[in-house]
Design a protein around this motif. Structure first.
Motif, PDB file in Angstrom:
ATOM      1  N   GLN A 194       0.974   4.323  -2.835  1.00 24.15           N
ATOM      2  CA  GLN A 194       1.062   5.594  -2.590  1.00 24.15           C
ATOM      3  C   GLN A 194       2.053   6.414  -3.322  1.00 24.15           C
ATOM      4  N   GLN A 195       3.457   5.840  -3.326  1.00 26.52           N
ATOM      5  CA  GLN A 195       4.435   6.417  -3.900  1.00 26.52           C
ATOM      6  C   GLN A 195       4.374   6.669  -5.213  1.00 26.52           C
ATOM      7  N   GLN A 206      -5.974  -2.025  -7.485  1.00 26.14           N
ATOM      8  CA  GLN A 206      -5.876  -0.484  -7.352  1.00 26.14           C
ATOM      9  C   GLN A 206      -4.888   0.282  -8.241  1.00 26.14           C
ATOM     10  N   SER A 266       1.626   6.652  -7.036  1.00 28.11           N
ATOM     11  CA  SER A 266       0.410   7.418  -7.373  1.00 28.11           C
ATOM     12  C   SER A 266       0.881   8.764  -7.358  1.00 28.11           C
ATOM     13  N   ARG A 267       2.062   9.147  -6.483  1.00 26.56           N
ATOM     14  CA  ARG A 267       2.398  10.287  -6.141  1.00 26.56           C
ATOM     15  C   ARG A 267       3.369  10.880  -7.122  1.00 26.56           C
ATOM     16  N   THR A 316      -4.038  -4.631  -3.918  1.00 31.10           N
ATOM     17  CA  THR A 316      -3.192  -3.470  -4.188  1.00 31.10           C
ATOM     18  C   THR A 316      -2.889  -3.319  -5.829  1.00 31.10           C
ATOM     19  N   GLN A 367      -6.372   2.945 -11.018  1.00 33.87           N
ATOM     20  CA  GLN A 367      -5.482   4.278 -11.150  1.00 33.87           C
ATOM     21  C   GLN A 367      -4.681   4.468 -12.386  1.00 33.87           C
ATOM     22  N   GLY A 370       0.965  -1.297   0.015  1.00 33.82           N
ATOM     23  CA  GLY A 370      -0.041  -0.088  -0.014  1.00 33.82           C
ATOM     24  C   GLY A 370       1.037   1.292  -0.086  1.00 33.82           C
ATOM     25  N   VAL A 371       1.797   1.136   0.759  1.00 37.48           N
ATOM     26  CA  VAL A 371       2.895   2.392   0.815  1.00 37.48           C
ATOM     27  C   VAL A 371       3.420   2.569  -0.685  1.00 37.48           C
TER      28      VAL A 371
END
Length: 131
Positions: A62-63, A83, A65-66, A80, A87, A58-59
């Motif tokens: 997030q990285q 997801q 996606s950013r 994951t 995205q 998950g971390v």
């Protein structure tokens, strides 16, 4: 291990020959095997350095996606990856299941009552649990 190696080598085959670095974000549970694979890849591709980023799936998502630059993403779970796909963070056609896991319960021969559910593991007859 062989399937994971083939996956990593297959995924990086699309990286241009001039590439100096390959960034792999992978689940922490893959640390040992991926470090070994990375060393083997660098040995056969001396002009390429494999950089690893290990963390919880998950971390890592997030990285990415950013905007974190990642060439290979190896999640520990399908949720994951779902997801990431929703995205639009995965290159089309590159998602591959390269390993699977299973939970096994080992009990002594002829136990009085073998556990059938996770709740059963909390019963009085269970003396030790090892992971």
């Amino acid at each position: 291990m062989k399937r994971v190696g083939l996956l990593l080598l297959g995924l990086v085959a699309s990286v241009p020959a001039w590439a100096a670095d390959l960034t792999v974000s992978a689940a922490s549970s893959l640390t040992e095997s991926f470090r070994e694979l990375g060393a083997a890849y660098e040995k056969t591709h001396p002009r390429t350095k494999v950089d690893f980023n290990f963390a919880a799936s998950g971390v890592l998502l997030q990285q990415i996606s950013r905007g974190a630059p990642v060439d290979v993403f190896a999640s520990a779970d399908e949720t994951t990856m779902d997801q990431a796909q929703q995205q639009n963070l995965l290159a089309t056609g590159t998602r591959v299941i390269f390993a699977v896991n299973a939970l096994w319960v080992v009990v002594p021969p002829q136990p009085k009552a073998a556990p059938r559910t996770l709740k059963d593991l909390a019963g009085a007859g269970v003396q030790r649990i090892a992971l």
